[in-house]
Structures are given as C-alpha cells and as structure tokens.
Motif scaffolding. Sequence first.
Motif, PDB file in Angstrom:
ATOM      1  N   LEU A 216      -1.808   3.522  -5.653  1.00  0.00           N
ATOM      2  CA  LEU A 216      -0.866   4.387  -4.948  1.00  0.00           C
ATOM      3  C   LEU A 216      -1.466   5.772  -4.735  1.00  0.00           C
ATOM      4  N   MET A 217      -2.153   6.291  -5.754  1.00  0.00           N
ATOM      5  CA  MET A 217      -2.804   7.603  -5.620  1.00  0.00           C
ATOM      6  C   MET A 217      -3.814   7.589  -4.476  1.00  0.00           C
ATOM      7  N   ASP A 218      -4.577   6.496  -4.370  1.00  0.00           N
ATOM      8  CA  ASP A 218      -5.556   6.382  -3.282  1.00  0.00           C
ATOM      9  C   ASP A 218      -4.855   6.401  -1.927  1.00  0.00           C
ATOM     10  N   ALA A 219      -3.736   5.666  -1.825  1.00  0.00           N
ATOM     11  CA  ALA A 219      -2.990   5.618  -0.564  1.00  0.00           C
ATOM     12  C   ALA A 219      -2.380   6.974  -0.239  1.00  0.00           C
ATOM     13  N   MET A 220      -1.914   7.682  -1.249  1.00  0.00           N
ATOM     14  CA  MET A 220      -1.332   9.008  -1.033  1.00  0.00           C
ATOM     15  C   MET A 220      -2.377   9.970  -0.479  1.00  0.00           C
ATOM     16  N   ALA A 221      -3.603   9.877  -1.009  1.00  0.00           N
ATOM     17  CA  ALA A 221      -4.681  10.729  -0.505  1.00  0.00           C
ATOM     18  C   ALA A 221      -5.051  10.334   0.925  1.00  0.00           C
ATOM     19  N   LYS A 222      -5.050   9.041   1.194  1.00  0.00           N
ATOM     20  CA  LYS A 222      -5.417   8.532   2.520  1.00  0.00           C
ATOM     21  C   LYS A 222      -4.439   9.004   3.589  1.00  0.00           C
ATOM     22  N   GLU A 224      -2.068  11.394   3.108  1.00  0.00           N
ATOM     23  CA  GLU A 224      -1.586  12.753   2.830  1.00  0.00           C
ATOM     24  C   GLU A 224      -0.066  12.751   2.735  1.00  0.00           C
ATOM     25  N   ALA A 225       0.458  11.832   1.941  1.00  0.00           N
ATOM     26  CA  ALA A 225       1.904  11.656   1.838  1.00  0.00           C
ATOM     27  C   ALA A 225       2.270  11.329   0.390  1.00  0.00           C
ATOM     28  N   THR A 226       3.512  11.635   0.044  1.00  0.00           N
ATOM     29  CA  THR A 226       4.057  11.244  -1.257  1.00  0.00           C
ATOM     30  C   THR A 226       5.291  10.379  -1.019  1.00  0.00           C
ATOM     31  N   PRO A 227       5.568   9.432  -1.905  1.00  0.00           N
ATOM     32  CA  PRO A 227       6.691   8.518  -1.668  1.00  0.00           C
ATOM     33  C   PRO A 227       8.040   9.221  -1.766  1.00  0.00           C
ATOM     34  N   SER A 228       8.933   8.885  -0.846  1.00  0.00           N
ATOM     35  CA  SER A 228      10.324   9.328  -0.948  1.00  0.00           C
ATOM     36  C   SER A 228      11.015   8.447  -1.985  1.00  0.00           C
ATOM     37  N   LEU A 229      12.257   8.768  -2.327  1.00  0.00           N
ATOM     38  CA  LEU A 229      12.986   7.957  -3.301  1.00  0.00           C
ATOM     39  C   LEU A 229      13.156   6.513  -2.822  1.00  0.00           C
ATOM     40  N   PRO A 230      13.601   6.268  -1.568  1.00  0.00           N
ATOM     41  CA  PRO A 230      13.717   4.872  -1.117  1.00  0.00           C
ATOM     42  C   PRO A 230      12.382   4.128  -1.157  1.00  0.00           C
ATOM     43  N   GLN A 231      11.299   4.813  -0.815  1.00  0.00           N
ATOM     44  CA  GLN A 231       9.990   4.168  -0.851  1.00  0.00           C
ATOM     45  C   GLN A 231       9.578   3.851  -2.283  1.00  0.00           C
ATOM     46  N   ALA A 232       9.833   4.785  -3.189  1.00  0.00           N
ATOM     47  CA  ALA A 232       9.500   4.555  -4.602  1.00  0.00           C
ATOM     48  C   ALA A 232      10.303   3.380  -5.158  1.00  0.00           C
ATOM     49  N   GLN A 233      11.550   3.284  -4.737  1.00  0.00           N
ATOM     50  CA  GLN A 233      12.389   2.168  -5.197  1.00  0.00           C
ATOM     51  C   GLN A 233      11.859   0.835  -4.678  1.00  0.00           C
ATOM     52  N   LEU A 246      -2.127  -4.163  -2.336  1.00  0.00           N
ATOM     53  CA  LEU A 246      -2.722  -2.947  -1.780  1.00  0.00           C
ATOM     54  C   LEU A 246      -2.251  -2.744  -0.343  1.00  0.00           C
ATOM     55  N   GLU A 247      -2.154  -3.832   0.410  1.00  0.00           N
ATOM     56  CA  GLU A 247      -1.711  -3.737   1.802  1.00  0.00           C
ATOM     57  C   GLU A 247      -0.267  -3.245   1.883  1.00  0.00           C
ATOM     58  N   MET A 248       0.565  -3.700   0.952  1.00  0.00           N
ATOM     59  CA  MET A 248       1.964  -3.284   0.939  1.00  0.00           C
ATOM     60  C   MET A 248       2.093  -1.803   0.581  1.00  0.00           C
ATOM     61  N   ILE A 249       1.295  -1.359  -0.387  1.00  0.00           N
ATOM     62  CA  ILE A 249       1.304   0.062  -0.758  1.00  0.00           C
ATOM     63  C   ILE A 249       0.897   0.911   0.439  1.00  0.00           C
ATOM     64  N   ASP A 250      -0.163   0.471   1.129  1.00  0.00           N
ATOM     65  CA  ASP A 250      -0.631   1.193   2.318  1.00  0.00           C
ATOM     66  C   ASP A 250       0.458   1.249   3.380  1.00  0.00           C
ATOM     67  N   SER A 251       1.110   0.116   3.604  1.00  0.00           N
ATOM     68  CA  SER A 251       2.138   0.032   4.645  1.00  0.00           C
ATOM     69  C   SER A 251       3.305   0.973   4.343  1.00  0.00           C
ATOM     70  N   ILE A 252       3.730   1.007   3.085  1.00  0.00           N
ATOM     71  CA  ILE A 252       4.867   1.852   2.711  1.00  0.00           C
ATOM     72  C   ILE A 252       4.501   3.327   2.795  1.00  0.00           C
ATOM     73  N   LEU A 253       3.301   3.683   2.361  1.00  0.00           N
ATOM     74  CA  LEU A 253       2.884   5.093   2.418  1.00  0.00           C
ATOM     75  C   LEU A 253       2.655   5.552   3.854  1.00  0.00           C
ATOM     76  N   ALA A 254       2.215   4.654   4.716  1.00  0.00           N
ATOM     77  CA  ALA A 254       1.987   5.017   6.115  1.00  0.00           C
ATOM     78  C   ALA A 254       3.290   5.405   6.790  1.00  0.00           C
ATOM     79  N   GLU A 255       4.409   4.825   6.359  1.00  0.00           N
ATOM     80  CA  GLU A 255       5.710   5.157   6.935  1.00  0.00           C
ATOM     81  C   GLU A 255       6.025   6.633   6.732  1.00  0.00           C
ATOM     82  N   GLU A 256       5.688   7.151   5.566  1.00  0.00           N
ATOM     83  CA  GLU A 256       5.989   8.561   5.271  1.00  0.00           C
ATOM     84  C   GLU A 256       5.300   9.484   6.252  1.00  0.00           C
TER      85      GLU A 256
END
Length: 301
Positions: A216-222, A224-233, A246-256
């Motif tokens: 998740l940290m790698d995706a956040m750096a990629k 430049e986003a942090t998860p919202s509460l709904p995304q974290a849930q 990994l693909e799912m983490i990327d997909s969710i972080l890309a939404e932010e």
Amino acid sequence: MAKTKGSLALASYDDIFHISDTVTEANAERVVEMPLGKLYPPEFHPFQVRNDEAMKKTAESVKKYGVLVPGLARPRADGNYELVAGNRRKLASELAGKETMPVIVREMDDDEAVIFMVDTNLEQRESLLPSEKAWAYRMKLEALKHRGIVVDGIDIGTLSVTVVSKQSGESKSQIYRLIRLTELVPGLIDLVDAKKIALNPAVELSYLSRKEQSSLMDAMAKYEATPSLPQAQRLKKHSQSGELTLEMIDSILAEEKKESVKVTLTGSRLKQYFPQDYTPKQMEKVIVGLLESWHKRQAVS
C-alpha cells in the motif's frame, strides 16, 4: 510471557486483554547525583525526545538552575541504570554541558517501570503524537494485565481499559482504536502523526498484513494519494477475505487520484465572459454546453 530484567517486550494486540498472574514488590529507593553516561533510556520508549525550541529553553533553564525535579532510574544488570522517567531532562542536561543529573534510584520490575514511564509522560506532556499515545496505552494495558487477577469473573484486560480510560479521560473505544495504530508499519503510522492519514482510515488499514501495508505504501507513493475511509474499509474487507492483490491495491489508490482532481472557477472570473444580467444558472448552462461541444470534437479527432 517470559520477562527479562530491563526488557519492555510487548505482547500482541489480541493478547493484551488476557489474564496473567505476575506479582511484584516495591523496594527501597535513594536519590543520587548520577553521571549522564550511566543513564540509558528504556529498551522501548514510546515518547519522542525532541531537540526543538522547547528543549532549548529547558536546556537554558537547566544550565542556569540545574535539574530541579529528579528523574527516576532503576539498576541494570551491567551496573548502569535505565532512566524510566527524565529522558528529556537528561538531554537538556547534556545540552547544558552538565555531567550529572539527580535521579531517584528504585528497584522496579518491568511492569512497574512501564506504568510509571507511561503515567508520568501522559501527565506532563501537553501534546502527544497519536503514535506516542498508541504505544503508551498498549504498554500500560499490557503491564496492568501482567499484574492482574480475575475480579468477580471479569477479565483483567477489561478492568485495565476502564482504569486507563478514567485516568486519561479518553473513552474505552478511543483507547482500543489508538492501540490499533501500533499494528501499522512505521511509514503509515508516521503519516498518521503528520496528519496525512486520519485516525479512522488508519485504524482500518491496521488490519492489513504488514506485507499488504508495505504494498500500500508503494501504491501511495506511485499515485501520490492516501486512502479515504471508504477506500480503507474496502482494503480491510478484501484483506480479511484473502482477496487483496497488488492490482487491487493499485486500482483502489488510483481512484483517489481521479477524485482529487478539482478545478475551481470563481464567480468574479466567470462574469467577465457573460452579460452582467446573467444568473449563475444561465452561466452554468452555457459552460456545460461548451464543454459538451468540446467533448464531441475530441471524440471525433
């Protein structure tokens, strides 16, 4: 849990609220002027000792008046001492050019040392980081659990949370939530301290495995986003079902990143392009019409 003199080893989050029967005794104490080189911080000290402006003022005071309130230390097996309380005073003494500081030397077991360290820091520090509170509450609850017994059939873990809640003024649910932060990898809990991730999403992320948190940290750096509460849930839900990839983490972080793109046009800036008598509704209609025309041209080209 096996205990070693001087060790502040931690139980897991789930183990904190179970019963143990460790018993301790208080021993005699004395006040001595202790060489700074013989004083060591606890093996695990959750409270940061910062060399900031406040520390500089403290050092100036120590240089002028000395250390007015003794620290508290307990003997170590190697002949030195563990400074249970007074680590800020020690740094201030070093900055002031002092070679010694007054300390109360007391025989204490691990649990007594933890409880005293946590209580004195919670009482004396005006603003604590979430990570400092999290580790302090976890360590104190563990220490109380070690010393506890069953009272009227109630698990000492439950009683301990009530005690800490009354002493700290925080609700039991807030204490549980803060302790969850200790399950975060260092990079994530640092972001909580920096107020870049709020407490609620951070608690949800604490249920991810450490490997998942690192991804998740790698995706956040990629992104430049942090998860919202709904995304974290959602991340927590997929993790607990064993479906988080990994693909799912990327997909969710890309939404932010998509959601965070905003363009703000003030009324004063828009009015220069419209007749003075145009209402906001009329301006919106024209703008939407122009955007639709532009979009159609882009689709054709």
